[in-house]
Scaffold this active site. Structure first.
Site, PDB file in Angstrom:
ATOM      1  N   TYR A  87     -34.956 -30.372  71.213  1.00 50.84           N
ATOM      2  CA  TYR A  87     -33.914 -31.239  70.654  1.00 50.84           C
ATOM      3  C   TYR A  87     -33.423 -30.607  69.356  1.00 50.84           C
ATOM      4  CZ  TYR A  87     -31.935 -35.449  68.339  1.00 50.84           C
ATOM      5  OH  TYR A  87     -31.124 -36.343  67.694  1.00 50.84           O
ATOM      6  N   ASP A 130     -34.567 -23.042  65.627  1.00 50.90           N
ATOM      7  CA  ASP A 130     -34.467 -24.379  65.042  1.00 50.90           C
ATOM      8  C   ASP A 130     -35.844 -24.717  64.453  1.00 50.90           C
ATOM      9  OD1 ASP A 130     -33.247 -27.648  66.089  1.00 50.90           O
ATOM     10  OD2 ASP A 130     -34.485 -27.025  64.398  1.00 50.90           O
ATOM     11  N   LYS A 148     -35.931 -31.727  57.314  1.00 53.24           N
ATOM     12  CA  LYS A 148     -37.170 -32.483  57.050  1.00 53.24           C
ATOM     13  C   LYS A 148     -37.884 -32.047  55.761  1.00 53.24           C
ATOM     14  CE  LYS A 148     -37.560 -33.522  61.952  1.00 53.24           C
ATOM     15  NZ  LYS A 148     -37.476 -34.956  62.190  1.00 53.24           N
TER      16      LYS A 148
HETATM   17  P1  KE4 Z   1     -31.803 -34.793  61.864  1.00 53.00           P
HETATM   18  O1  KE4 Z   1     -30.312 -34.806  62.150  1.00 53.00           O
HETATM   19  O2  KE4 Z   1     -32.522 -35.994  62.469  1.00 53.00           O
HETATM   20  O3  KE4 Z   1     -32.111 -34.597  60.367  1.00 53.00           O
HETATM   21  O4  KE4 Z   1     -32.424 -33.502  62.551  1.00 53.00           O
HETATM   22  C1  KE4 Z   1     -32.183 -33.290  63.919  1.00 53.00           C
HETATM   23  C2  KE4 Z   1     -33.261 -32.369  64.484  1.00 53.00           C
HETATM   24  C3  KE4 Z   1     -32.972 -31.030  64.667  1.00 53.00           C
HETATM   25  N1  KE4 Z   1     -33.893 -30.174  65.156  1.00 53.00           N
HETATM   26  C4  KE4 Z   1     -35.150 -30.603  65.446  1.00 53.00           C
HETATM   27  C5  KE4 Z   1     -36.161 -29.621  65.969  1.00 53.00           C
HETATM   28  C6  KE4 Z   1     -35.505 -31.966  65.270  1.00 53.00           C
HETATM   29  O5  KE4 Z   1     -36.759 -32.386  65.576  1.00 53.00           O
HETATM   30  C7  KE4 Z   1     -34.551 -32.867  64.776  1.00 53.00           C
HETATM   31  C8  KE4 Z   1     -34.845 -34.349  64.594  1.00 53.00           C
HETATM   32  N2  KE4 Z   1     -36.134 -34.788  65.003  1.00 53.00           N
HETATM   33  C9  KE4 Z   1     -36.254 -36.194  65.394  1.00 53.00           C
HETATM   34  C10 KE4 Z   1     -37.685 -36.490  65.837  1.00 53.00           C
HETATM   35  N3  KE4 Z   1     -38.243 -35.559  66.702  1.00 53.00           N
HETATM   36  C11 KE4 Z   1     -35.817 -37.109  64.293  1.00 53.00           C
HETATM   37  C12 KE4 Z   1     -36.200 -38.549  64.481  1.00 53.00           C
HETATM   38  C13 KE4 Z   1     -35.029 -39.416  64.837  1.00 53.00           C
HETATM   39  O6  KE4 Z   1     -34.141 -38.957  65.588  1.00 53.00           O
HETATM   40  O7  KE4 Z   1     -35.003 -40.560  64.328  1.00 53.00           O
END
Ligand code: KE4
Length: 428
Positions: free
Chosen positions: A144, A239, A267
């Site tokens: 993701y 990523d 993060k």
């Molecule tokens: P954000 O847009 O949520 O800051 O990051 C997106 C993203 C991009 N790449 C990776 C590998 C990620 O894991 C994420 C976001 N992770 C999720 C949980 N696995 C965020 C939690 C949520 O969507 O509320």
């Protein structure tokens, strides 16, 4: 089970926010019941609005490697806030953070700060398309990269077939610019690059996957992707939104020795505030506006408060060097869980990488999305709810990662291991 105040708040929230939450996974749909509303966090602990405390292994999905409300981070962000939250102008602190990122992740020769991982991933893909003059992207099932339209794609029927939208509102044409192949399957990636030769701009991958639960790269997988993409004139994008500053001070690329062309961070790099970044080869990043024709912008990109939290977090990680102890404690907890599962016959596979892990309710090895999906989400839901009753907060979804922080002490981990042991033995 959520307490009375959480239940009341959820009813109120559901009247004004879609699903009562500002991000779907928080809605507890995967584990059932009413989502618990949190009031505060300190160290390894959360407190909900009903006053119940939880030992936190979700840690806001990864940012809080130092734990909640780390004193120095709060102070740094507070000082910045008192000087003004945002100027929409350049500041010295954002230069310092970009320099710290480049020092930690040398492949990021130029760095652009954004406000979310999605924004950073979306920008990296746009940049790769501009640099190569190509439109297509290869991604991996179960990985993701944020809610980027063209990456919200389900795998087509075969390894080289074009993607189909995995979300409403994503135009078919955009989904068809993405080919999804199985994680850890180098042959499938090679076949996709052969099938779409000359049309692929980027291969984007989580170097250690964490969004199907934790899945480690097979030996040679990342090295093979590096060789394949170089041969095809395709940019390799790591990523590292989760792995960046999680698996070591820098990214997984420092551990595996594979140098991507672009890297996405998020993060931890924002210290728990909205900040992310993308960066990489100078010749590629020089296409980013205002230097070049790739437009990308953001009102709060590099804002002083988030930058202060990120800078202080990286300073502490460099000074405290928590990684060895974090890895040892996580490995020990994973071993405790495996030992207990064997003893009570629970069908459990635990994948662990550094200070993150996933308890899969399957006895099969989990090496990609197909094997991850064999896990019994219903048993995970029962496991989650039973732990919640015991004051242990795991991620409310089977296909996510649990995290440890530097604030989790030996006594906390003993408490967690005992609670998990009771829950597995009871058959939840
Ligand atoms: P954000 O847009 O949520 O800051 O990051 C997106 C993203 C991009 N790449 C990776 C590998 C990620 O894991 C994420 C976001 N992770 C999720 C949980 N696995 C965020 C939690 C949520 O969507 O509320």
């Amino acid at each position: 089970m959520a307490g009375l105040v959480s239940r009341r708040l959820f009813r109120r929230a559901s009247a004004v926010i879609p699903g009562g939450v500002n991000s779907p996974v928080r809605a507890f749909r995967a584990v059932g019941g009413t989502p618990v509303f949190m009031r505060s966090g300190r160290g390894a602990w959360l407190q909900d609005v009903d006053g119940k405390r939880y030992l936190d292994f979700c840690l806001s999905w990864g940012p809080l490697i130092l734990g909640h409300a780390r004193r120095e981070v709060v102070a740094a962000a507070g000082r910045a806030l008192r000087r003004g939250s945002t100027f929409g102008a350049a500041t010295e602190a954002e230069v310092a953070l970009a320099e710290a990122i480049r020092q930690a992740v040398p492949s990021m020769e130029l760095v652009r700060l954004t406000s979310s991982g999605t924004e950073a991933a979306m920008s990296a893909v746009r940049l790769a398309r501009a640099f190569t003059g190509r439109d297509m992207v290869v991604k991996f099932s179960g990985c993701y990269h944020g809610h980027v339209d063209s990456l919200l794609v389900a795998a087509g029927s075969g390894a080289t077939t074009l993607g189909v939208p995995d979300s409403a509102g994503v135009p078919e044409a955009w989904a068809r610019t993405t080919v999804t192949v199985p994680y850890n399957d180098l042959q499938a990636a090679a076949a996709a690059l052969r099938r779409w030769r000359g049309r692929v701009a980027a291969v984007i991958v989580e170097p250690v996957a964490a969004n199907m639960g934790v899945v480690l790269p097979r030996p040679g997988f990342l090295e093979g992707l590096r060789e394949l993409t170089a041969r095809h004139g395709v940019l390799l994008v790591f990523d590292e939104v989760i792995t960046g500053f999680r698996v070591c001070y820098g990214g997984y690329q420092r551990i595996c020795g594979v140098k991507p062309d672009l890297t996405v961070l998020g993060k931890i790099v924002g210290g728990g505030l909205p900040l992310a970044a993308y960066g990489g080869r100078k010749d590629v990043m020089r296409l980013v506006a205002p230097l070049g024709p790739v437009y990308q912008a953001g009102t709060l990109s590099g804002n002083p408060v988030a930058v202060a939290a990120g800078l202080e977090t990286l300073r502490l990680l460099k000074a405290l060097k928590p990684y060895r102890r974090l890895e040892e404690r996580t490995r020990s907890l994973a071993e405790d869980i495996r030992r207990c599962a064997r003893a009570c016959g629970a069908p459990v596979t635990v994948n662990q990488a550094a200070s993150m892990m996933t308890v899969f309710f399957t006895e099969h090895p989990v090496t990609d999305y197909a094997s991850a999906k064999l896990a019994d989400a219903g048993r995970y839901a029962a496991f989650f709810q039973a732990l919640l009753e015991s004051g242990i907060y795991f991620p409310p979804a089977q296909w996510e990662a649990a995290f440890l922080s530097a604030a989790h002490g030996e006594r906390d981990l003993d408490r967690a291991a005992r609670a998990i042991g009771r829950v597995l033995t009871a058959g939840s």
